[in-house]
Design an enzyme around this catalytic site. Structure first.
Site, PDB file in Angstrom:
ATOM      1  N   HIS A 139       0.849  -1.189   0.000  1.00 18.80           N
ATOM      2  CA  HIS A 139       0.000   0.000   0.000  1.00 18.80           C
ATOM      3  C   HIS A 139       0.883   1.236   0.000  1.00 18.80           C
ATOM      4  O   HIS A 139       1.713   1.426   0.885  1.00 18.80           O
ATOM      5  CB  HIS A 139      -0.895   0.003   1.237  1.00 18.80           C
ATOM      6  CG  HIS A 139      -1.770   1.222   1.341  1.00 18.80           C
ATOM      7  ND1 HIS A 139      -2.744   1.518   0.416  1.00 18.80           N
ATOM      8  CD2 HIS A 139      -1.796   2.228   2.256  1.00 18.80           C
ATOM      9  CE1 HIS A 139      -3.354   2.641   0.761  1.00 18.80           C
ATOM     10  NE2 HIS A 139      -2.789   3.091   1.868  1.00 18.80           N
ATOM     11  N   ASP A 155      -0.391   5.993   6.621  1.00 22.38           N
ATOM     12  CA  ASP A 155      -1.776   5.607   6.871  1.00 22.38           C
ATOM     13  C   ASP A 155      -2.704   6.178   5.815  1.00 22.38           C
ATOM     14  O   ASP A 155      -2.408   7.201   5.175  1.00 22.38           O
ATOM     15  CB  ASP A 155      -2.220   6.085   8.263  1.00 22.38           C
ATOM     16  CG  ASP A 155      -1.477   5.363   9.378  1.00 22.38           C
ATOM     17  OD1 ASP A 155      -0.989   4.240   9.129  1.00 22.38           O
ATOM     18  OD2 ASP A 155      -1.380   5.931  10.488  1.00 22.38           O
ATOM     19  N   SER A 156      -3.837   5.529   5.632  1.00 20.95           N
ATOM     20  CA  SER A 156      -4.836   6.009   4.683  1.00 20.95           C
ATOM     21  C   SER A 156      -5.294   7.411   5.068  1.00 20.95           C
ATOM     22  O   SER A 156      -5.589   7.685   6.236  1.00 20.95           O
ATOM     23  CB  SER A 156      -6.028   5.048   4.665  1.00 20.95           C
ATOM     24  OG  SER A 156      -6.996   5.462   3.743  1.00 20.95           O
ATOM     25  N   GLY A 157      -5.324   8.318   4.088  1.00 22.88           N
ATOM     26  CA  GLY A 157      -5.778   9.680   4.329  1.00 22.88           C
ATOM     27  C   GLY A 157      -4.692  10.642   4.775  1.00 22.88           C
ATOM     28  O   GLY A 157      -4.971  11.817   5.021  1.00 22.88           O
ATOM     29  N   VAL A 158      -3.444  10.177   4.850  1.00 22.01           N
ATOM     30  CA  VAL A 158      -2.370  11.053   5.319  1.00 22.01           C
ATOM     31  C   VAL A 158      -1.923  12.042   4.236  1.00 22.01           C
ATOM     32  O   VAL A 158      -1.264  13.037   4.531  1.00 22.01           O
ATOM     33  CB  VAL A 158      -1.170  10.212   5.821  1.00 22.01           C
ATOM     34  CG1 VAL A 158      -0.359   9.664   4.663  1.00 22.01           C
ATOM     35  CG2 VAL A 158      -0.300  10.998   6.788  1.00 22.01           C
ATOM     36  N   GLY A 159      -2.279  11.763   2.980  1.00 30.06           N
ATOM     37  CA  GLY A 159      -1.948  12.713   1.913  1.00 30.06           C
ATOM     38  C   GLY A 159      -0.960  12.198   0.878  1.00 30.06           C
ATOM     39  O   GLY A 159      -0.314  12.990   0.191  1.00 30.06           O
ATOM     40  N   LYS A 160      -0.855  10.889   0.730  1.00 33.30           N
ATOM     41  CA  LYS A 160       0.120  10.314  -0.206  1.00 33.30           C
ATOM     42  C   LYS A 160      -0.212  10.677  -1.657  1.00 33.30           C
ATOM     43  O   LYS A 160       0.657  11.126  -2.401  1.00 33.30           O
ATOM     44  CB  LYS A 160       0.162   8.784  -0.043  1.00 33.30           C
ATOM     45  CG  LYS A 160       0.564   8.307   1.338  1.00 33.30           C
ATOM     46  CD  LYS A 160       0.670   6.801   1.412  1.00 33.30           C
ATOM     47  CE  LYS A 160      -0.665   6.102   1.210  1.00 33.30           C
ATOM     48  NZ  LYS A 160      -1.646   6.416   2.262  1.00 33.30           N
ATOM     49  N   SER A 161      -1.461  10.475  -2.052  1.00 34.24           N
ATOM     50  CA  SER A 161      -1.843  10.723  -3.444  1.00 34.24           C
ATOM     51  C   SER A 161      -1.790  12.207  -3.780  1.00 34.24           C
ATOM     52  O   SER A 161      -1.372  12.597  -4.876  1.00 34.24           O
ATOM     53  CB  SER A 161      -3.248  10.164  -3.718  1.00 34.24           C
ATOM     54  OG  SER A 161      -3.280   8.760  -3.525  1.00 34.24           O
ATOM     55  N   ASP A 178      -1.827   3.874  -4.744  1.00 32.23           N
ATOM     56  CA  ASP A 178      -2.642   3.043  -3.860  1.00 32.23           C
ATOM     57  C   ASP A 178      -2.087   1.633  -3.684  1.00 32.23           C
ATOM     58  O   ASP A 178      -1.844   1.191  -2.568  1.00 32.23           O
ATOM     59  CB  ASP A 178      -4.094   2.967  -4.364  1.00 32.23           C
ATOM     60  CG  ASP A 178      -4.992   2.268  -3.342  1.00 32.23           C
ATOM     61  OD1 ASP A 178      -4.984   2.692  -2.170  1.00 32.23           O
ATOM     62  OD2 ASP A 178      -5.663   1.292  -3.717  1.00 32.23           O
ATOM     63  N   GLU A 203      -5.972   8.519  -7.391  1.00 33.52           N
ATOM     64  CA  GLU A 203      -7.222   8.826  -6.694  1.00 33.52           C
ATOM     65  C   GLU A 203      -7.013  10.012  -5.753  1.00 33.52           C
ATOM     66  O   GLU A 203      -6.147   9.988  -4.880  1.00 33.52           O
ATOM     67  CB  GLU A 203      -7.702   7.624  -5.876  1.00 33.52           C
ATOM     68  CG  GLU A 203      -8.993   7.922  -5.113  1.00 33.52           C
ATOM     69  CD  GLU A 203      -9.351   6.845  -4.100  1.00 33.52           C
ATOM     70  OE1 GLU A 203     -10.332   7.044  -3.357  1.00 33.52           O
ATOM     71  OE2 GLU A 203      -8.625   5.829  -4.028  1.00 33.52           O
ATOM     72  N   ARG A 244      16.237  14.774  13.381  1.00 30.88           N
ATOM     73  CA  ARG A 244      16.440  16.149  12.939  1.00 30.88           C
ATOM     74  C   ARG A 244      17.734  16.317  12.146  1.00 30.88           C
ATOM     75  O   ARG A 244      17.843  17.239  11.334  1.00 30.88           O
ATOM     76  CB  ARG A 244      16.450  17.087  14.148  1.00 30.88           C
ATOM     77  CG  ARG A 244      15.131  17.091  14.921  1.00 30.88           C
ATOM     78  CD  ARG A 244      15.123  18.153  16.006  1.00 30.88           C
ATOM     79  NE  ARG A 244      15.212  19.501  15.437  1.00 30.88           N
ATOM     80  CZ  ARG A 244      15.229  20.603  16.184  1.00 30.88           C
ATOM     81  NH1 ARG A 244      15.180  20.520  17.499  1.00 30.88           N
ATOM     82  NH2 ARG A 244      15.311  21.783  15.610  1.00 30.88           N
TER      83      ARG A 244
END
Length: 310
Positions: A139, A155-161, A178, A203, A244
């Site tokens: 994924h 995680d899903s919705g973190v902003g990868k796409s 995806d 997506e 850092r």
């Protein structure tokens, strides 16, 4: 994938079908090993790997032409094993009549190529190795940043796409969104590509599915790439300490290959595309021998030493 058809090999490598075209779909190839049947032409069949593609180069063909016709027919008949997928002849060399007869009798296609034997063998091995290798579905989003394969996870919705879309607008290329199909090409190389149904697709929540090649052109996509770096996006947590200075090396093992991993905290206002682009460029600089973290530490040590002397 357990096997590929001879027809698929013909199309992928650009081979010419000399005979047996009606058997191209029936004959299956289940190994990426290529056999050059030099010993078998002398009559030694104790360890004949009949399940491999049988490749005839200048050495094999010239030796075959010097054989007695009856002996040649007998040997060619033995080369036609039950699981032998095909005969391949390089350099458009002349094919012995006995090979044609034996191949037709056993339903084995004969293929030809203008390529030299070594190059042809390498080309077929690369194709079969990629198609027959064990695969794993990950994924994430795979992008090409300055010819560096970067797998973005999180995680899903973190902003990868969304980050990938921003990178595409900055001139980089999408490989997969995806779901990334990954296989090991050799001891040091991991290759990623998109499943056929998702190829060139991205997506974006609130927008839906977009066709990247249609919107941004053919230069915005690639079919596959070697994976050199994993960048993991993680929601910002003030209680968690993130690296850092860049000296906390992380590795992820996929199959038998270890891939470097960088974790980047996600927070409102951070331009992830620019950060990932900089991370990829910094990683490339490290592989070329320049380490900014080490340069900083050297400068710091020099400053400490200078102040201690004063």
């Amino acid at each position: 994938m357990d096997s590929v058809t001879v027809k698929e090999l013909v199309d992928a490598v650009g081979l010419t079908v000399y005979s047996g075209d009606k058997h191209l779909e029936d004959r299956k190839i289940a190994t990426d090993d290529i056999s050059r049947p030099g010993l078998e032409l002398t009559g030694y069949f104790d360890y004949y790997p009949q399940e491999r593609v049988q490749l005839f180069g200048m050495t094999e063909i010239s030796y075959a032409h010097k054989m007695d016709p009856e002996e040649r027919l007998e040997v060619m008949d033995k080369l036609c094993g039950e699981n032998t997928p095909c005969f391949v002849v390089s350099r458009y060399l002349s094919i012995p009549v006995e090979m044609e007869k034996a191949a037709e009798k056993h339903g084995i296609p004969i293929l030809r190529s203008k390529l030299p034997t070594t190059r042809l063998s390498a080309k077929m091995t690369d194709y079969l190795g990629g198609r027959l290798a064990e695969r794993k579905s990950l994924h994430g989003v795979l992008v090409d940043i300055y010819s560096l394969g970067v797998l973005i996870t999180g995680d899903s919705g973190v902003g990868k796409s969304e980050t990938a879309l921003d990178l595409i607008k900055r001139g980089h290329r999408l490989i997969a969104d995806d779901r990334v199909e990954v296989y090991q090409q050799d001891e040091q190389t991991l290759v990623g590509e998109a499943p056929e149904i998702l190829r060139h697709m991205l997506e974006i929540r609130g927008v839906g599915i977009i066709d990247v090649m249609n919107l941004f052109g053919a230069g915005a996509v690639r079919s596959k790439t070697d994976i050199s770096l994993i960048i993991h996006l993680e929601n910002w947590d003030k209680d968690k300490k993130f690296d850092r200075l860049g000296n906390g090396e992380q590795k992820v093992r996929i199959f038998d290959v270890e891939i470097p991993k960088i974790t980047i905290p996600v927070k409102v206002g951070r331009n992830l595309a620019i950060i990932i682009e900089a991370a990829a460029m910094n990683f490339r600089a490290k592989t070329m021998g320049y380490d900014a973290t080490k340069a900083f530490e050297d400068n710091l040590n020099a400053l400490i030493q200078k102040n201690s002397v004063n």
